[in-house]
Design a protein around this motif. Structure first.
Motif, short mmCIF file in Angstrom:
data_model
loop_
_atom_site.label_atom_id
_atom_site.label_comp_id
_atom_site.label_asym_id
_atom_site.label_seq_id
_atom_site.Cartn_x
_atom_site.Cartn_y
_atom_site.Cartn_z
N PRO A 37 0.84 -1.21 0.00
CA PRO A 37 0.00 0.00 0.00
C PRO A 37 0.87 1.26 0.00
N PRO A 38 0.27 2.40 -0.30
CA PRO A 38 1.05 3.65 -0.27
C PRO A 38 1.69 3.84 1.10
N CYS A 39 2.89 4.35 1.12
CA CYS A 39 3.59 4.44 2.39
C CYS A 39 3.85 5.87 2.85
N ALA A 40 3.12 6.80 2.34
CA ALA A 40 3.26 8.19 2.80
C ALA A 40 2.82 8.27 4.26
N GLY A 49 -1.52 16.43 15.73
CA GLY A 49 -2.53 17.42 15.30
C GLY A 49 -2.03 18.83 15.44
N LEU A 50 -2.97 19.74 15.50
CA LEU A 50 -2.64 21.16 15.59
C LEU A 50 -2.33 21.53 17.03
N PRO A 51 -1.47 22.48 17.32
CA PRO A 51 -0.79 23.37 16.38
C PRO A 51 0.54 22.83 15.88
N GLU A 52 1.04 21.70 16.42
CA GLU A 52 2.36 21.21 16.02
C GLU A 52 2.46 20.96 14.53
N ALA A 53 1.38 20.51 13.90
CA ALA A 53 1.41 20.20 12.47
C ALA A 53 1.53 21.46 11.62
N GLN A 54 1.38 22.63 12.21
CA GLN A 54 1.51 23.88 11.46
C GLN A 54 2.80 24.62 11.81
N ALA A 55 3.70 23.99 12.53
CA ALA A 55 4.94 24.64 12.95
C ALA A 55 5.81 24.98 11.74
N ASP A 56 6.64 25.98 11.90
CA ASP A 56 7.50 26.44 10.80
C ASP A 56 8.72 25.56 10.57
N TYR A 57 9.18 24.83 11.59
CA TYR A 57 10.40 24.03 11.48
C TYR A 57 10.10 22.57 11.81
N LEU A 58 10.66 21.69 11.02
CA LEU A 58 10.50 20.25 11.21
C LEU A 58 11.89 19.63 11.26
N SER A 68 22.07 -7.93 9.60
CA SER A 68 22.66 -8.63 10.75
C SER A 68 24.09 -9.09 10.49
N ASP A 69 24.43 -9.38 9.23
CA ASP A 69 25.80 -9.80 8.92
C ASP A 69 26.71 -8.61 8.60
N GLY A 70 26.16 -7.41 8.61
CA GLY A 70 26.94 -6.21 8.36
C GLY A 70 27.29 -5.99 6.91
N ALA A 71 26.80 -6.86 6.02
CA ALA A 71 27.16 -6.76 4.61
C ALA A 71 26.23 -5.85 3.82
N GLY A 72 25.00 -5.71 4.28
CA GLY A 72 24.02 -4.93 3.52
C GLY A 72 24.13 -3.45 3.79
N GLY A 73 24.17 -2.68 2.74
CA GLY A 73 24.21 -1.23 2.89
C GLY A 73 22.82 -0.67 3.10
N VAL A 74 22.72 0.32 3.94
CA VAL A 74 21.45 0.96 4.22
C VAL A 74 21.59 2.42 3.80
N GLN A 75 20.59 2.95 3.12
CA GLN A 75 20.69 4.33 2.69
C GLN A 75 19.32 4.99 2.56
N VAL A 76 19.32 6.27 2.71
CA VAL A 76 18.14 7.07 2.40
C VAL A 76 18.49 7.80 1.11
N GLN A 77 17.76 7.49 0.05
CA GLN A 77 18.07 8.11 -1.22
C GLN A 77 17.37 9.45 -1.39
N ASP A 78 16.22 9.61 -0.79
CA ASP A 78 15.46 10.83 -0.98
C ASP A 78 14.34 10.87 0.03
N TRP A 79 13.91 12.06 0.35
CA TRP A 79 12.69 12.24 1.14
C TRP A 79 12.11 13.59 0.76
N GLU A 80 10.85 13.73 0.94
CA GLU A 80 10.20 15.00 0.62
C GLU A 80 9.04 15.23 1.55
N ILE A 81 8.68 16.47 1.67
CA ILE A 81 7.53 16.83 2.48
C ILE A 81 6.62 17.72 1.63
N GLY A 82 5.35 17.44 1.69
CA GLY A 82 4.37 18.24 0.96
C GLY A 82 3.38 18.79 1.95
#
Length: 89
Positions: A37-40, A49-58, A68-82
């Protein structure tokens, strides 16, 4: 994540868990426009909720754990906020 109207206040803001990516039971390790399913994440719900959801800084923190074996790389390629500004009338 946490939010505040002033960057100096972020340190005192409540940290809230937005999401955890995992392989099972449903694979949420990759989140894009084809994910089912969508993961947004609804930030208003995460921030309590409000007012925290309307704050100027996040502040977003991401904790990356290797495989677990330390071989797999983990990365964040992108993120966005709308945002939307629904009519209040």
């Amino acid at each position: 994540m946490r939010a505040a109207d002033d960057p100096a206040d972020l340190g005192a803001a409540t940290v809230r868990l937005a999401a955890i990516a995992h392989a099972t039971p449903g694979d949420t390790q990759v989140c894009d426009e084809t994910s089912t399913p969508p993961c947004a994440v609804d930030l208003a719900s995460v921030l309590g909720g409000l007012p925290e959801a309307q704050a100027d800084y996040l502040e977003l923190r991401v904790k990356l754990n290797p495989t677990s074996d330390g071989a797999g790389g983990v990365q964040v390629q992108d993120w966005e906020i709308g945002y939307s500004c629904p009519d209040a009338e």
